[in-house]
Design an enzyme around this catalytic site. Structure first.
Site, mmCIF file in Angstrom:
data_model
loop_
_atom_site.group_PDB
_atom_site.id
_atom_site.type_symbol
_atom_site.label_atom_id
_atom_site.label_comp_id
_atom_site.label_asym_id
_atom_site.label_seq_id
_atom_site.Cartn_x
_atom_site.Cartn_y
_atom_site.Cartn_z
ATOM 1 N N ASP A 118 0.812 -1.221 0.000
ATOM 2 C CA ASP A 118 0.000 0.000 0.000
ATOM 3 C C ASP A 118 0.847 1.274 0.000
ATOM 4 O OD1 ASP A 118 -1.953 -1.886 0.412
ATOM 5 O OD2 ASP A 118 -2.863 -0.874 2.131
ATOM 6 N N HIS A 159 3.663 -2.104 3.287
ATOM 7 C CA HIS A 159 3.712 -0.762 2.691
ATOM 8 C C HIS A 159 5.046 -0.568 1.976
ATOM 9 C CE1 HIS A 159 0.645 -0.545 5.836
ATOM 10 N NE2 HIS A 159 0.100 0.423 5.126
HETATM 11 NI NI NI Z 1 -2.780 3.218 3.084
#
Ligand code: NI
Length: 249
Positions: free
Chosen positions: A64, A210
């Protein structure tokens, strides 16, 4: 009659010019009031997905908040070396900053999902606000890559059930959550992140990480190699959904 013809010609010109690469929408060309939208087929009727079928040793690795100018290309190299396909939930604003990296994600066979334009909290927004975030996020992806996302993940996982249903109805996006959260945004330590992902992975899992953080990308070679050695196959989120839906029929 001439005026009508001219209007129709103008309308179809501008529409065709925008989405030559997209599949045809299933509609009649005789309906002059119809404006063809950018069209991507809806892949599931299930509103929320946190994991897929558990009888196959498959995992969907998701990243992400990118693209990031250094960390995302480094991660893409790692994925390429291992022949692994992953899913990237990009922030539209960052896609606009780094369109070539978004293009590379798609060109190398990974899936790209809508993670809004500014990473706002959708559960605190009006329908109009949510629509703006998703539209702008989608358009940034389309501009950079030529493809449309088919899935979305709300920032912070924050989206009410009624909003999720509405997003599926309006955009065709299922809401993609996760089964494993290594808290990599909080603990910026590669071995901690890697250990959490490996120890909590189970068949059909959707793993969250992430690519924004250097330490997370540092954690990935060990994570990938250990899970591959355990016999896991990595699939994209759409593949996980497809495989799971087939099994349910
Ligand atoms: Ni996010």
């Amino acid at each position: 009659m001439t005026l009508l013809f001219t209007l129709l010609a103008l309308t179809s010109c501008s529409v065709l010019g925008n989405d030559k690469s997209l599949p045809e929408a299933p509609t009649s060309t005789h309906n002059s009031s119809y404006v063809k939208p950018p069209y991507a087929p809806q892949i599931t009727n299930q509103v929320t997905w946190s994991s897929g079928r558990s009888d196959l040793k498959i995992l969907a690795m998701t990243f992400d908040d990118g693209p990031h100018p250094q960390n995302t290309p480094r991660l893409l190299d790692m994925l390429k070396q291992r022949g692994i396909k992953a899913t990237f939930f990009t922030i539209g604003r960052s896609v606009d900053l780094y369109p070539a990296i978004a293009k590379r994600i798609v060109d190398e066979g990974h899936e790209i999902g809508n993670h809004t334009y500014t990473h706002g909290n959708l559960s605190k927004m009006s329908e109009r606000g949510v629509r703006k975030e998703l539209d702008k996020g989608k358009e940034a992806i389309l501009r950079a890559t030529g493809v449309l996302p088919r899935i979305m993940r709300p920032p912070y996982g924050a989206l009410y059930n009624n909003q999720r249903q509405w997003v599926l109805d309006a955009y065709g996006y299922p809401t993609i959550l996760w089964s494993v959260d290594p808290m990599d945004w909080k603990d910026r330590n590669a071995s901690i992140v890697s250990n959490r992902l490996i120890s909590r992975a189970s068949p059909g899992g959707i793993l969250l990480a992430h690519d924004l953080h250097k330490t997370t990308v540092d954690a990935m070679p060990t994570t990938f190699d250990t899970l591959l050695a355990q016999g896991y196959k990595f699939v994209t989120v759409s593949q996980l959904i497809r495989l799971t839906s087939q099994a349910q029929q």
